[in-house]
Design an enzyme around this catalytic site. Structure first.
Site, PDB file in Angstrom:
ATOM      1  N   TYR A  94      -1.904  -6.492  17.011  1.00  0.00           N
ATOM      2  CA  TYR A  94      -2.108  -5.804  15.745  1.00  0.00           C
ATOM      3  C   TYR A  94      -3.395  -5.131  15.893  1.00  0.00           C
ATOM      4  O   TYR A  94      -3.388  -3.868  15.547  1.00  0.00           O
ATOM      5  CB  TYR A  94      -2.151  -6.856  14.649  1.00  0.00           C
ATOM      6  CG  TYR A  94      -2.472  -6.082  13.454  1.00  0.00           C
ATOM      7  CD1 TYR A  94      -1.494  -5.572  12.517  1.00  0.00           C
ATOM      8  CD2 TYR A  94      -3.551  -6.325  12.665  1.00  0.00           C
ATOM      9  CE1 TYR A  94      -1.556  -4.982  11.453  1.00  0.00           C
ATOM     10  CE2 TYR A  94      -3.675  -5.811  11.246  1.00  0.00           C
ATOM     11  CZ  TYR A  94      -2.922  -5.182  10.779  1.00  0.00           C
ATOM     12  OH  TYR A  94      -3.237  -4.705   9.426  1.00  0.00           O
ATOM     13  N   GLN A 126     -10.313  -9.879  14.555  1.00  0.00           N
ATOM     14  CA  GLN A 126      -9.892 -10.946  13.434  1.00  0.00           C
ATOM     15  C   GLN A 126      -9.999 -12.429  14.266  1.00  0.00           C
ATOM     16  O   GLN A 126      -9.883 -13.582  13.588  1.00  0.00           O
ATOM     17  CB  GLN A 126      -8.676 -10.632  12.653  1.00  0.00           C
ATOM     18  CG  GLN A 126      -8.338 -11.522  11.663  1.00  0.00           C
ATOM     19  CD  GLN A 126      -7.152 -11.083  11.113  1.00  0.00           C
ATOM     20  OE1 GLN A 126      -6.054 -11.127  11.470  1.00  0.00           O
ATOM     21  NE2 GLN A 126      -7.079 -10.878   9.617  1.00  0.00           N
ATOM     22  N   ALA A 177      -9.348  -3.205   3.948  1.00  0.00           N
ATOM     23  CA  ALA A 177      -9.732  -4.672   4.523  1.00  0.00           C
ATOM     24  C   ALA A 177      -8.962  -5.787   3.906  1.00  0.00           C
ATOM     25  O   ALA A 177      -8.233  -6.354   4.600  1.00  0.00           O
ATOM     26  CB  ALA A 177     -11.296  -5.020   4.190  1.00  0.00           C
ATOM     27  N   GLU A 178      -9.117  -6.174   2.398  1.00  0.00           N
ATOM     28  CA  GLU A 178      -8.591  -6.906   1.902  1.00  0.00           C
ATOM     29  C   GLU A 178      -7.779  -6.523   0.725  1.00  0.00           C
ATOM     30  O   GLU A 178      -8.503  -6.235  -0.200  1.00  0.00           O
ATOM     31  CB  GLU A 178      -9.430  -8.321   1.428  1.00  0.00           C
ATOM     32  CG  GLU A 178     -10.412  -8.600   2.354  1.00  0.00           C
ATOM     33  CD  GLU A 178      -9.865  -9.547   3.558  1.00  0.00           C
ATOM     34  OE1 GLU A 178      -8.729 -10.269   3.290  1.00  0.00           O
ATOM     35  OE2 GLU A 178     -10.301  -9.605   4.767  1.00  0.00           O
ATOM     36  N   VAL A 179      -6.503  -6.504   0.873  1.00  0.00           N
ATOM     37  CA  VAL A 179      -5.686  -5.735  -0.372  1.00  0.00           C
ATOM     38  C   VAL A 179      -4.580  -6.522  -0.647  1.00  0.00           C
ATOM     39  O   VAL A 179      -3.735  -6.981   0.293  1.00  0.00           O
ATOM     40  CB  VAL A 179      -5.082  -4.171   0.048  1.00  0.00           C
ATOM     41  CG1 VAL A 179      -4.364  -3.485  -1.035  1.00  0.00           C
ATOM     42  CG2 VAL A 179      -6.238  -3.596   0.759  1.00  0.00           C
ATOM     43  N   SER A 187      -6.918  -0.402   9.923  1.00  0.00           N
ATOM     44  CA  SER A 187      -7.446  -1.648   9.311  1.00  0.00           C
ATOM     45  C   SER A 187      -8.689  -1.992   9.761  1.00  0.00           C
ATOM     46  O   SER A 187      -9.167  -1.599  10.977  1.00  0.00           O
ATOM     47  CB  SER A 187      -6.633  -2.826   9.806  1.00  0.00           C
ATOM     48  OG  SER A 187      -7.095  -4.067   9.523  1.00  0.00           O
ATOM     49  N   ILE A 218       0.729  -1.054   0.129  1.00  0.00           N
ATOM     50  CA  ILE A 218       0.008  -0.032   0.134  1.00  0.00           C
ATOM     51  C   ILE A 218       0.822   1.051   0.262  1.00  0.00           C
ATOM     52  O   ILE A 218       0.678   2.043  -0.638  1.00  0.00           O
ATOM     53  CB  ILE A 218      -1.084   0.169   1.108  1.00  0.00           C
ATOM     54  CG1 ILE A 218      -2.005  -1.089   1.070  1.00  0.00           C
ATOM     55  CG2 ILE A 218      -1.497   1.359   1.369  1.00  0.00           C
ATOM     56  CD1 ILE A 218      -2.750  -1.492   2.168  1.00  0.00           C
TER      57      ILE A 218
HETATM   58  P1  NAP Z   1       3.638  -4.916   3.049  1.00  0.00           P
HETATM   59  O1  NAP Z   1       3.076  -5.512   1.731  1.00  0.00           O
HETATM   60  O2  NAP Z   1       4.347  -5.700   4.256  1.00  0.00           O
HETATM   61  O3  NAP Z   1       4.248  -3.573   2.641  1.00  0.00           O
HETATM   62  C1  NAP Z   1       4.735  -2.633   4.048  1.00  0.00           C
HETATM   63  C2  NAP Z   1       6.295  -2.372   3.714  1.00  0.00           C
HETATM   64  O4  NAP Z   1       6.285  -1.310   5.107  1.00  0.00           O
HETATM   65  C3  NAP Z   1       7.283  -3.234   3.580  1.00  0.00           C
HETATM   66  O5  NAP Z   1       8.335  -2.848   2.597  1.00  0.00           O
HETATM   67  C4  NAP Z   1       7.936  -3.484   4.897  1.00  0.00           C
HETATM   68  O6  NAP Z   1       9.096  -3.906   4.671  1.00  0.00           O
HETATM   69  C5  NAP Z   1       7.607  -2.080   5.599  1.00  0.00           C
HETATM   70  N1  NAP Z   1       7.793  -1.782   7.023  1.00  0.00           N
HETATM   71  C6  NAP Z   1       7.409  -2.754   7.891  1.00  0.00           C
HETATM   72  N2  NAP Z   1       7.389  -2.223   8.984  1.00  0.00           N
HETATM   73  C7  NAP Z   1       8.224  -1.277   9.100  1.00  0.00           C
HETATM   74  C8  NAP Z   1       8.864  -0.212   9.892  1.00  0.00           C
HETATM   75  N3  NAP Z   1       8.687  -0.393  11.342  1.00  0.00           N
HETATM   76  N4  NAP Z   1       9.323   0.806   9.536  1.00  0.00           N
HETATM   77  C9  NAP Z   1       9.858   0.794   8.124  1.00  0.00           C
HETATM   78  N5  NAP Z   1       9.245  -0.013   7.264  1.00  0.00           N
HETATM   79  C10 NAP Z   1       8.453  -0.926   7.598  1.00  0.00           C
HETATM   80  O7  NAP Z   1       2.236  -4.373   4.072  1.00  0.00           O
HETATM   81  P2  NAP Z   1       0.835  -3.640   3.274  1.00  0.00           P
HETATM   82  O8  NAP Z   1      -0.213  -4.948   3.159  1.00  0.00           O
HETATM   83  O9  NAP Z   1       1.062  -2.710   2.096  1.00  0.00           O
HETATM   84  O10 NAP Z   1       0.327  -3.144   4.627  1.00  0.00           O
HETATM   85  C11 NAP Z   1       0.513  -1.589   5.039  1.00  0.00           C
HETATM   86  C12 NAP Z   1      -0.391  -1.074   6.040  1.00  0.00           C
HETATM   87  O11 NAP Z   1      -1.911  -1.343   5.561  1.00  0.00           O
HETATM   88  C13 NAP Z   1      -0.119  -1.482   7.154  1.00  0.00           C
HETATM   89  O12 NAP Z   1      -0.317  -0.724   8.183  1.00  0.00           O
HETATM   90  C14 NAP Z   1      -1.262  -2.687   7.272  1.00  0.00           C
HETATM   91  O13 NAP Z   1      -1.734  -2.855   8.716  1.00  0.00           O
HETATM   92  C15 NAP Z   1      -2.349  -1.991   6.457  1.00  0.00           C
HETATM   93  N6  NAP Z   1      -3.568  -3.113   6.207  1.00  0.00           N
HETATM   94  C16 NAP Z   1      -3.200  -3.672   5.032  1.00  0.00           C
HETATM   95  C17 NAP Z   1      -4.284  -4.675   4.730  1.00  0.00           C
HETATM   96  C18 NAP Z   1      -4.160  -5.597   3.480  1.00  0.00           C
HETATM   97  O14 NAP Z   1      -5.099  -6.238   3.149  1.00  0.00           O
HETATM   98  N7  NAP Z   1      -3.053  -5.482   2.890  1.00  0.00           N
HETATM   99  C19 NAP Z   1      -5.573  -4.726   5.268  1.00  0.00           C
HETATM  100  C20 NAP Z   1      -5.669  -3.844   6.414  1.00  0.00           C
HETATM  101  C21 NAP Z   1      -4.624  -2.803   6.734  1.00  0.00           C
HETATM  102  P3  NAP Z   1       9.397  -5.331   5.025  1.00  0.00           P
HETATM  103  O15 NAP Z   1       8.587  -6.362   3.826  1.00  0.00           O
HETATM  104  O16 NAP Z   1      11.024  -5.601   5.124  1.00  0.00           O
HETATM  105  O17 NAP Z   1       8.746  -5.581   6.505  1.00  0.00           O
END
Ligand code: NAP
Length: 265
Positions: free
Chosen positions: A161, A155, A192-194, A148, A28
């Site tokens: 989390y 969940q 939600a689901e990405v 989220s 994201i």
């Molecule tokens: P992702 O695919 O894991 O991408 C997150 C990025 O942030 C990765 O490059 C990760 O590096 C980096 N990161 C993690 N912790 C970090 C930190 N403490 N400092 C700096 N960089 C950090 O995750 P995403 O799915 O895009 O999620 C992004 C946000 O959306 C999160 O807050 C998540 O809770 C929220 N969210 C996502 C979903 C979903 O369905 N995907 C749903 C609800 C909420 P590494 O890979 O090296 O850890």
């Protein structure tokens, strides 16, 4: 004839705006950085993922910065903010996004793992906002917190989390109130689901990932499909822009109706 229709292209006016994005290289956050580049803005990615960060730096042709650290301590956040100001002389917005659903549950977690999960997912949201605040006051910048839907639905397997995600919603309201005098708007997005690298890892943990994915898609009301990272990014850049000039303290669901619509339909 286009009588009565709005024909002017929406200009977000984000040209040359410097925006800090935690976790801004992948998933994201990566989509938000890319969308900002399209608008002529300057994303500053605080993210250790160097390969993905380099792809975004190349796309930006120099108008971007990666700070390749994993945020944890207050000092991490302070140094990232200082480096951004030293490089660009201003900060126009902050997207708190970095986090990971690490599955520390009530029954199968433990107090140390729980505290660690909350710290990893929550504390740097406060640290970055705190250290960026003097610069955001000057620019009347905006803050977007990525939370989220699990903050409001639960969940069932991830106490740390969801504690962090719920607190991010509370802080969105709290900061929106505290920052009213400075015209700094603060909003939250609830995905939600990405389908992101984090999601991919989670899906792969099931015995039959394809079947699990099909089951989840079937439950998403709008189009029976996942939200694209770019669809979260569109909301984020809108909220950062002056086009959202009277929106603050809001929790915005970008989820194809997953949280609120009747999934039995
Ligand atoms: P992702 O695919 O894991 O991408 C997150 C990025 O942030 C990765 O490059 C990760 O590096 C980096 N990161 C993690 N912790 C970090 C930190 N403490 N400092 C700096 N960089 C950090 O995750 P995403 O799915 O895009 O999620 C992004 C946000 O959306 C999160 O807050 C998540 O809770 C929220 N969210 C996502 C979903 C979903 O369905 N995907 C749903 C609800 C909420 P590494 O890979 O090296 O850890």
């Amino acid at each position: 004839m286009v009588c009565g229709l709005w024909t002017e292209k929406m200009n977000l006016n984000l040209q040359d705006k410097v925006i800090l994005i935690s976790g801004g290289a992948k998933g994201i956050g990566g989509a938000i950085s890319r969308a900002l580049i399209e608008e002529g803005a300057i994303p500053v990615m605080i993210d250790p993922s160097e390969k993905e960060g380099k792809e975004i730096l190349d796309l930006a042709k120099g108008k971007a910065l990666q700070i390749p650290i994993r945020l944890f301590s207050p000092e991490d956040a302070e140094s990232a903010v200082k480096m951004t100001f030293k490089t660009f002389g201003k900060i126009d917005g902050l997207v708190n996004n970095a986090g990971a659903n690490d599955g520390v549950s009530l029954a199968h977690g433990n107090p140390v793992a729980y505290a660690d999960s909350v710290a990893k997912n929550l504390f740097h949201y406060y640290y970055l906002a705190h250290y960026a605040l003097p610069y955001l006051k000057k620019s009347r910048g905006a803050i977007v917190n990525i939370s989220s839907k699990t903050a409001v639905t639960g969940q069932g397997s991830t106490s740390g989390y969801v504690s962090a995600k719920g607190a991010q919603l509370a802080l969105t309201r709290e900061w929106a109130v505290e920052l009213l005098p400075f015209q700094i708007r603060v909003n939250a997005i609830l995905p939600a689901e990405v389908y992101t690298p984090m999601y991919e890892n989670w899906i792969q943990s099931f015995p039959n990932p394809e079947e699990k994915l099909a089951e989840i898609n079937a439950q998403i009301p709008l189009g029976n499909r996942m939200t694209k990272p770019e669809e979260i990014a569109s909301m984020a850049i809108f909220l950062l822009s002056e086009k959202a000039s009277h929106i603050t303290g809001q929790h915005l669901y970008v989820d194809g109706g997953y949280t609120h619509l009747d999934r039995a339909l």
